[in-house]
Structure formats: C-alpha cells, structure tokens
Motif scaffolding. Structure first.
Motif, PDB file in Angstrom:
ATOM      1  N   HIS A  91     -11.892   3.461   3.396  1.00  0.00           N
ATOM      2  CA  HIS A  91     -11.773   3.223   4.833  1.00  0.00           C
ATOM      3  C   HIS A  91     -11.412   1.773   5.122  1.00  0.00           C
ATOM      4  N   ARG A  94      -7.926   0.720   3.907  1.00  0.00           N
ATOM      5  CA  ARG A  94      -6.897   1.153   4.835  1.00  0.00           C
ATOM      6  C   ARG A  94      -6.933   0.349   6.129  1.00  0.00           C
ATOM      7  N   GLU A  95      -8.146   0.050   6.584  1.00  0.00           N
ATOM      8  CA  GLU A  95      -8.252  -0.712   7.830  1.00  0.00           C
ATOM      9  C   GLU A  95      -7.650  -2.110   7.646  1.00  0.00           C
ATOM     10  N   ARG A  98      -3.970  -1.636   7.622  1.00  0.00           N
ATOM     11  CA  ARG A  98      -3.471  -1.313   8.952  1.00  0.00           C
ATOM     12  C   ARG A  98      -3.260  -2.567   9.788  1.00  0.00           C
ATOM     13  N   GLN A  99      -4.109  -3.559   9.528  1.00  0.00           N
ATOM     14  CA  GLN A  99      -3.982  -4.791  10.292  1.00  0.00           C
ATOM     15  C   GLN A  99      -2.856  -5.677   9.796  1.00  0.00           C
ATOM     16  N   ILE A 100      -2.317  -5.349   8.626  1.00  0.00           N
ATOM     17  CA  ILE A 100      -1.231  -6.175   8.099  1.00  0.00           C
ATOM     18  C   ILE A 100      -0.084  -5.282   7.633  1.00  0.00           C
ATOM     19  N   ARG A 101       0.170  -4.232   8.414  1.00  0.00           N
ATOM     20  CA  ARG A 101       1.234  -3.303   8.034  1.00  0.00           C
ATOM     21  C   ARG A 101       2.565  -3.994   7.889  1.00  0.00           C
ATOM     22  N   GLU A 102       2.800  -5.013   8.714  1.00  0.00           N
ATOM     23  CA  GLU A 102       4.073  -5.720   8.639  1.00  0.00           C
ATOM     24  C   GLU A 102       4.192  -6.481   7.321  1.00  0.00           C
ATOM     25  N   LEU A 106       6.286  -0.522   4.472  1.00  0.00           N
ATOM     26  CA  LEU A 106       6.135   0.899   4.760  1.00  0.00           C
ATOM     27  C   LEU A 106       5.642   1.691   3.547  1.00  0.00           C
ATOM     28  N   TRP A 109       2.002   0.984   2.681  1.00  0.00           N
ATOM     29  CA  TRP A 109       1.144   1.523   3.742  1.00  0.00           C
ATOM     30  C   TRP A 109       1.019   3.031   3.598  1.00  0.00           C
ATOM     31  N   GLU A 110       2.111   3.701   3.356  1.00  0.00           N
ATOM     32  CA  GLU A 110       2.051   5.163   3.280  1.00  0.00           C
ATOM     33  C   GLU A 110       1.203   5.639   2.110  1.00  0.00           C
ATOM     34  N   ASN A 113      -2.420   5.005   3.219  1.00  0.00           N
ATOM     35  CA  ASN A 113      -2.754   5.963   4.275  1.00  0.00           C
ATOM     36  C   ASN A 113      -2.974   7.358   3.682  1.00  0.00           C
ATOM     37  N   TRP A 116      -6.443   7.746   2.201  1.00  0.00           N
ATOM     38  CA  TRP A 116      -7.438   7.850   3.279  1.00  0.00           C
ATOM     39  C   TRP A 116      -7.394   9.242   3.903  1.00  0.00           C
ATOM     40  N   GLN A 117      -6.189   9.725   4.173  1.00  0.00           N
ATOM     41  CA  GLN A 117      -6.080  11.046   4.786  1.00  0.00           C
ATOM     42  C   GLN A 117      -6.576  12.136   3.855  1.00  0.00           C
ATOM     43  N   GLU A 158       3.112 -15.274  -1.309  1.00  0.00           N
ATOM     44  CA  GLU A 158       1.711 -15.580  -1.041  1.00  0.00           C
ATOM     45  C   GLU A 158       0.824 -14.357  -0.743  1.00  0.00           C
TER      46      GLU A 158
END
Lengths: 327, 475
Positions: A91, A94-95, A98-102, A106, A109-110, A113, A116-117, A158
């Motif tokens: 959790h 992923r959180e 999620r806060q640094i997806r940029e 992608l 992140w996927e 995610n 987690w799913q 970095e």
C-alpha cells in the motif's frame, strides 16, 4: 531534485524491499516446517523477531499467540496495523509511487499498481488459502518485475539513486536481522561444526540461506563441507553476494557518492563516514573473532548504527526546510 | 429511442448515419456485438491498470473512481472543426485582451461597453491585482471552453473556463485506450492526433519564462494527491517532463520562488498552477489557506515568476460577465463573433430579474461563480418548493444569478451495457496560448449516462467519450 520526491523514491524502494523480504521469509518458513521438527517456540517466533513485531504482536494477540502459525502468517501478510505486513508495505509503496508518478514513469507505475490491485482482489485472498506458496511467490515475482522495469526504463539519475539507496539500506538491515534472529544457532564452539556432523540442523541453515535467496549462490561459493562460520561469513561479508550486508552497504555508499557528486554544494560527509563506520568491524574482523565475541552484539551494533544512517539520510536530503539565510 | 428535437451527432433524423461520419461508424458497426463487448472490457481494464482515476482519497485504503468511459466516439468533421477553432481562437484573444484591460486602463468600462458595477461586484475580480502585467501580457494560457450543440446542429459556447480547466488528461488517456481497442478503425479513419498537447503546453509555458531556456525551471503545482484532479496534474508533469510540486515544496524569498531540493533551494521560473487564486497566497487572499505559498503573489507582481493561468482570471469566468464576450470581441478585435453563445438574462438587471422570476419554471438558473453543475436550478424539472426557494435566493442576491433558456443538448449514441442509445453530450476543447492561441484537435466529450439527463459532469453521473476530429477534406 525536489526533497519530497527524493523521500518518496527512497521509501518506495524500502517498502518494496520489505514486502519482498516478508514474502520470502514466510514462504521459506512454511515449507521448511513441513519436513523438519523444531521446537514450537522456534517455528514462527523468529519471523516476528526479524520484522521487529514481536512485542506488538504479543500485545495484540497474547503471549503464546506466536505458536499459532496461521495467525502469524495472517498478521505478517494482511494486517493493516502492522507497519511491515505485505499489504501495508505494498500500500505504501504504491502510495509513494502515486505521489511521484511523473518521476517513476508509466511502465513502472503500472507494474506497482498491478501488485496493489492484485492484493485487493478477492481472488487473491482465495489464492492465499488454496496455494499459499503460489501467493508468496507471486509477491516476490512482481516485486522483482518492478525492480526490473525500474532498472530498464528509468533514467539512471538522482531519483534512481535514491531508490537504490533506500533498497540497499533496507536490504542490509533485513539480512542482518534474519541472521540475528537465528544467532543462537551460531554460538561459540559450534561455529566450526560442519553440516555433515549436524544433519538435524542443516535444514535450519538452509532455510536461513533460502530466506535470503542465498541457497544456490552459497553452494557455488563455499569450498568443501560448509560450516556455520561459512554461512555467517557469506551473509555478512561476501562482497559478490547481492544480499550480503557488506555488499549492500558498499553499494549504498556508491549511490550516496553519486548523489553527492551531482550537487554543487558539497555538504558534510557524515553519512558516508557513518556508513563506513558501521561496516568496519564486519569488513575487518575475522569471522571467528566475530563469533567468539558474540554475533548478536555485533549485529545489534550494526542495526542501531544503520538506523542512525537512515535518519541522517532523512535529515540531510528530505527535510531541509528553508535554510536560515533565505528565511 | 431518439430524443425528440435534439440533434444527434452521428445519426440524421431519418435514422440513417450522417454521411460525413459514415466511414468510421460502419467500421465500428462491422465489429459486431460480441467483439464490441469484449473491447469495452479491455478498455475498462486498461483504465484500471493505468490508475486513470479521479475522486478523493477519503481513508487510508482509499477510493479511487474510474471516470466512466463510453467506447463509442463522438465524431467531428475537419471542416466543422476548422470553423470552431477560428471561433475559439477569437474568443480567447478577446478574453485575454479583456483581462489585460480590466486590470489595466479599464477602457471597456470607461467607454461603458460593459457595466462597471457588474465587473466590480464579481467575486473573481481581484482589485489587488490592478496594474500587474503578466509576462507576455498573457492571462489565459489554458482554456477549456464548454460547447454545446443545439437542435439545429450549430455549436454555442456555454462557459469559457479560463481559470484552471481540467480534463485534458482524459482526452489523451481516452485516445490511448481507444487506439488499443479499435486499432483497425483508427487506421482507416484519418483521425487527428492529440499527442501534441503536452509539448505545446510546455512550449507555451517555457516561452514565458523570466530566465533563459535551459537555465530555468518549470513546475506543475498541485494541491496534492488528495485533490480530485491529482491524476491529471501528475500526468501533465510527466508528459511535459517537468517536476510536479506541492505547496510545501515551495517558498518565497526576496520576491523569488524557490523549490526545496536535495541540493538546497533552487529557483522556480514558471508555475503551471492547479490551485485556485483564493488559495494560492494566504498573505494576499484567503488567510486560512493551507494550500498556498506565502509571498507568491509578490514574486509574480515583481515579474520573477510566471503563473499559468494568470491571477484574476475568475472575472472572465463570471457568468454575469459571459453575456458581454461578444461585445469584447467587437471592442478589442473589431470583429464579429464567429461562435454563438447562449442568450443570458442577468438578474443584477432589474428588467431581466423580473423576467426570470416570472418564467422561472422554463429557465435554467445558475449561480454566477459556480461550476461543476452545482448551484443551479433546472426550472422545467424542479419542484414547486425548489422553485420558491430559488426565487427567494434570487431576490436576496440578484447579482449572484443569471438565467438561460434550457438548451436541448445534442445526443450521441452511447453504450448502456445492453444496447446503444442516445445520451446527451457536451464538448470541451482545449486552447493553449502564449500569445497566439492554439486549439487541440480533439476534446473531452462529456456524456450524461442517465437516460434523459442534461447533467454531464463527472461528479454527477457523467462519463466521457473520445472525440475524433477528422482530417479536413482537401477540397
């Protein structure tokens, strides 16, 4: 890079590493108990010790609850109040992502995610009951996938360095704690007894190695009949083994150096010297000396030193606030 | 069943496919029902995997909702789009000029083309900003103009949204998913790409930087991961390749803005901010704002940081100012408006107010500073107590309300889970500007998923569709 983002990178990988370690440890222990007789105390308690959850667990469920293997597994896998359970770690991993997806991009992140799913899915709960081994294996596999995608899709700059730093410091601690939880097996005189002389205990050593993904590498590394001292040496000092304490700390030092070299303002070198200091005894003391003086004491020193280093990373990079000269 | 007297985007009144969109519709039709359903499921799983969500995180475990997505696209021909684009560009140029004027010499007010009292009473008008000229004189860097299509098939502007319009990330995400589920339809349909958006936005922001390109730092400012549009903030930062920051990452010093980095403070030059004016700086606007960066307005006024969109744009979004946009076009550009807009009664005017109160049951009444479909009355479907309550609200604060006739929104065929039925839609194209506005060839088509409903907002049961702008015919 932005301090908050660096902090998320660092913690993202610490949580991933924790989730993976817990999954591996639980999976290994289950299989190990199937065909080895150990005292009831020794069956599940060491796992709570490694995760530092012994006292919280006892206060939640009672002093003899650690004898209940299902409860221990459930606690270390699903319990949301347990800060190191697999579910909690995934959790928060992923959180943080999620806060640094940029920053993670992608593809990474996927993959995060997806883990987690998968844990949220009711079918996964069923898998946990029908194929426990498969469940733990899946957690390990998917975390490995995240690491692979991370390594192969992110810029090695970095943010990546902070991720690796977090992962390596966490991993060093995990290996040290795994060894510490079984330190009584490596007491004084027994150190040079070889596996062949103590067949009953060999299974335990092997389980320890497996819980650090070390079984095969150890077999390739060791010369002759393995002794307990060999196992300790391998997990602590073997630089070529990616989960040994020394390897992790040396690599962490490298990443710290890379992070510093990118920054124009060279701040103190406290962290680097701190890291060097905590591994110094492990690097230079012969393994026999470490065992004679007491493995537990040595590891305790290391683990508390590591906690200070972790705090140092936080205060130096993540929480600088507004410098006084600009406030 | 088609809705009586509504224009349908894809089908003519006799039930035949409109010839201008026939090609792609036939290709979709050829897939057959089973294939279509399979691809709908594929779309859902793609959104889930991508974490393409909106809505708030209310507890630790969180509830992230997927924006309901309808796989039947809305099509707009290239020729229609070209006319729309011209109208949008014209409108944004006029609104930019208006904002510069209203916070500058106020010519349009002194020449009485727009009543001064209506402007000054606007909640979005911030007189503290008078005299501040944003870099490049650009106020509207991004606009998301809401368009509706009436029964005769002509487009009209409903709202201009020149503050911090959201939704463009869904345009791009919807397209990615559509390409995945209908590759063959795409390859044969000459649909214009929407991929240029992040590059265009980055270029526009970068061109307004106070410092040289390469030495400067651009950021997206988000209220944080709990914000309902957080996905979009992070999406845009990622696609533009710039940092996403939260208010606590920034601080002001000596009229400059800095971000806290691992190597110490670093100067920030351009902020694409997704925080409303009133929360942006507790030293100037709302004191209780925890989302703000104290001192940011002073840095902006000093010209040391570019904010996009500029501060004070809310006055142009005021629904009681909206009726004057055609006048702005004539006044600043000496042109006639290319895009129609909805006839609007301003309750602040006595005669208008009387008419509104007499015909309340036929009108749509909106609070001038509301958005998202909140604070409005749908006269034709409202109950007597609701009508009475709204009437008293209008009497108490006439400046707070405007009224418009209810427009029969156009419909577009939509998959209901069982069959394809018409549902009402609107459309939000996006305009990016650093002086010369550029219109993204695409847009967010929002759809009212509930049968008969006029409300397309995602917060109230709306979904979205991909909008296919076809290549213009070469003739």
């Amino acid at each position: 890079m932005i301090s908050r983002v660096a902090e998320s990178c660092f913690w993202l990988h610490r949580y991933l590493e924790r989730a993976e370690c817990v999954a591996r440890m639980l999976g290994v222990n289950r299989l190990f108990l199937l065909d080895v007789t150990v005292t009831p105390e020794d069956r599940w308690l060491p796992l709570l010790t490694v995760s530092g959850e012994q006292s919280r667990f006892a206060s939640l469920f009672g002093d003899s609850a650690h004898l209940d293997g299902e409860l221990v597994q459930d606690y270390l896998t699903w319990n949301c109040d347990n800060p190191v359970s697999i579910a909690t770690c995934i959790h928060w991993a992923r959180e943080n992502a999620r806060q640094i997806r940029e920053v993670v991009g992608l593809e990474m992140w996927e993959t995060i995610n997806a883990v987690w799913q998968w844990l949220q899915n009711t079918r996964t709960r069923k898998l946990y009951y029908s194929d426990r081994d498969g469940f733990f294996r899946h957690v390990r596999d998917t975390v490995s996938t995240v690491h692979g995608v991370c390594h192969d899709t992110l810029l090695h700059d970095e943010p990546f360095d902070f991720m690796r730093l977090g992962m390596l410091l966490e991993r060093a601690g995990q290996t040290a704690r795994a060894l510490d939880a079984r330190h009584h097996m490596f007491g004084g005189d027994a150190a040079d007894i070889s596996a062949a002389d103590a067949p009953a205990e060999t299974a335990q050593w092997m389980a320890l190695l497996r819980s650090c993904s070390a079984q095969d590498p150890f077999a390739r590394w060791v010369r002759g009949a393995p002794t307990r001292a060999d196992i300790v040496k391998f997990l602590l000092k073997e630089e070529s083994f990616p989960r040994s304490v020394l390897h992790c700390i040396d690599r962490a030092s490298n990443f710290l150096g890379r992070i510093r070299s990118r920054q124009k303002s060279h701040k103190g070198t406290e962290l680097t010297t701190g890291l060097a200091r905590i591994v110094e005894p492990l690097r230079y003391k012969p393994i026999t000396t470490i065992l004679e003086e007491g493995l537990h004491d040595e590891l305790t020193r290391f683990i508390s030193g590591l906690a200070e280093v972790n705090e140092g990373v936080g205060s130096e990079f993540f929480g600088p606030g507004v410098p006084e000269e600009l406030a | 069943m088609p809705y009586p007297s509504a224009y349908d985007e894809l089908f003519a009144a006799d039930g035949s496919v409109r010839p201008e969109v026939e090609g792609p519709i036939r290709l979709l039709d050829k897939l057959g029902r089973a294939q279509f359903k399979a691809r709908q499921r594929l779309a859902d799983s793609a959104f889930l995997k991508g974490g393409i969500t909106f809505s708030v995180y209310s507890d630790q475990r969180g509830t992230e909702k997927l924006m309901p997505f309808d796989p039947i696209p809305r099509l707009v021909t290239g020729d229609v789009w070209a006319r729309l684009s011209r109208g949008l560009v014209q409108r944004i140029r006029a609104l930019d000029a208006f904002l510069g004027d209203v916070y500058g010499k106020q010519r349009i007010l002194s020449e009485k083309r727009i009543p001064r009292d209506i402007v000054e009473a606007s909640a979005g008008y911030r007189k503290q900003l008078a005299g501040i000229v944003p870099r490049g004189r650009v106020f509207v860097h991004v606009a998301g103009v809401d368009l509706i299509r009436g029964p005769d098939g002509s487009f009209a502007v409903l709202e201009d949204n020149v503050r911090t319009p959201s939704g463009v990330s869904y345009v791009l995400a919807n397209r990615t998913v559509m390409k995945r589920i209908f590759p063959s339809v795409f390859s044969q349909s000459a649909v214009q790409s929407v991929d240029a958006y992040p590059v265009r936005l980055r270029d526009a922001l970068g061109s307004l930087s106070p410092r040289k390109a390469g030495e400067d730092r651009l950021v997206v400012l988000t209220p944080g991961p709990f914000n309902s549009a957080y996905f979009e903030h992070s999406f845009l930062a990622r696609r533009m390749g710039i940092d996403l920051v939260q208010p606590s990452d920034l601080f002001a010093h000596d009229d400059k803005i800095y971000v806290k980095t691992t190597a110490g403070p670093s100067r920030v030059d351009v902020i694409y901010r997704r925080i409303d004016d009133e929360f942006l700086d507790p030293t100037v606007f709302r004191e209780d704002s925890l989302l703000g960066v104290p001192g940011i307005v002073k840095s902006y006024a000093a010209g040391n940081v570019t904010l996009a969109n500029a501060l004070g744009n809310g006055v142009a979004d005021d629904k009681a100012i909206y009726p004057f946009v055609p006048e702005m076009i004539r006044f600043y550009l000496s042109e006639e408006p290319e895009l129609a807009q909805i006839e609007t009664l301003i309750c602040a005017r006595e005669a208008d107010c009387r008419r509104v109160l007499q015909n309340l049951g036929k009108m749509v009444v909106k609070a001038v500073d509301a958005s998202g479909g909140y604070g409005m009355l749908m006269g034709p479907t409202a109950s007597q107590p609701e009508l009475a309550e709204f009437a008293s609200r209008i009497r108490a604060n006439p400046r707070g309300y405007i009224a418009q006739p209810r427009i029969e929104l156009s419909t577009c065929p939509t998959w209901t889970g069982k069959s394809v039925e018409p549902r009402r839609v609107d459309m939000r194209p996006y305009v990016v500007s650093s002086g010369e506005p550029w219109v993204l060839p695409g847009g967010l088509t929002r759809v009212a998923l509930v049968d008969g409903s006029y409300v397309v907002n995602s917060s109230q049961g709306g979904g979205s569709k991909d909008t296919w702008v076809l290549e213009a015919s070469s003739s």
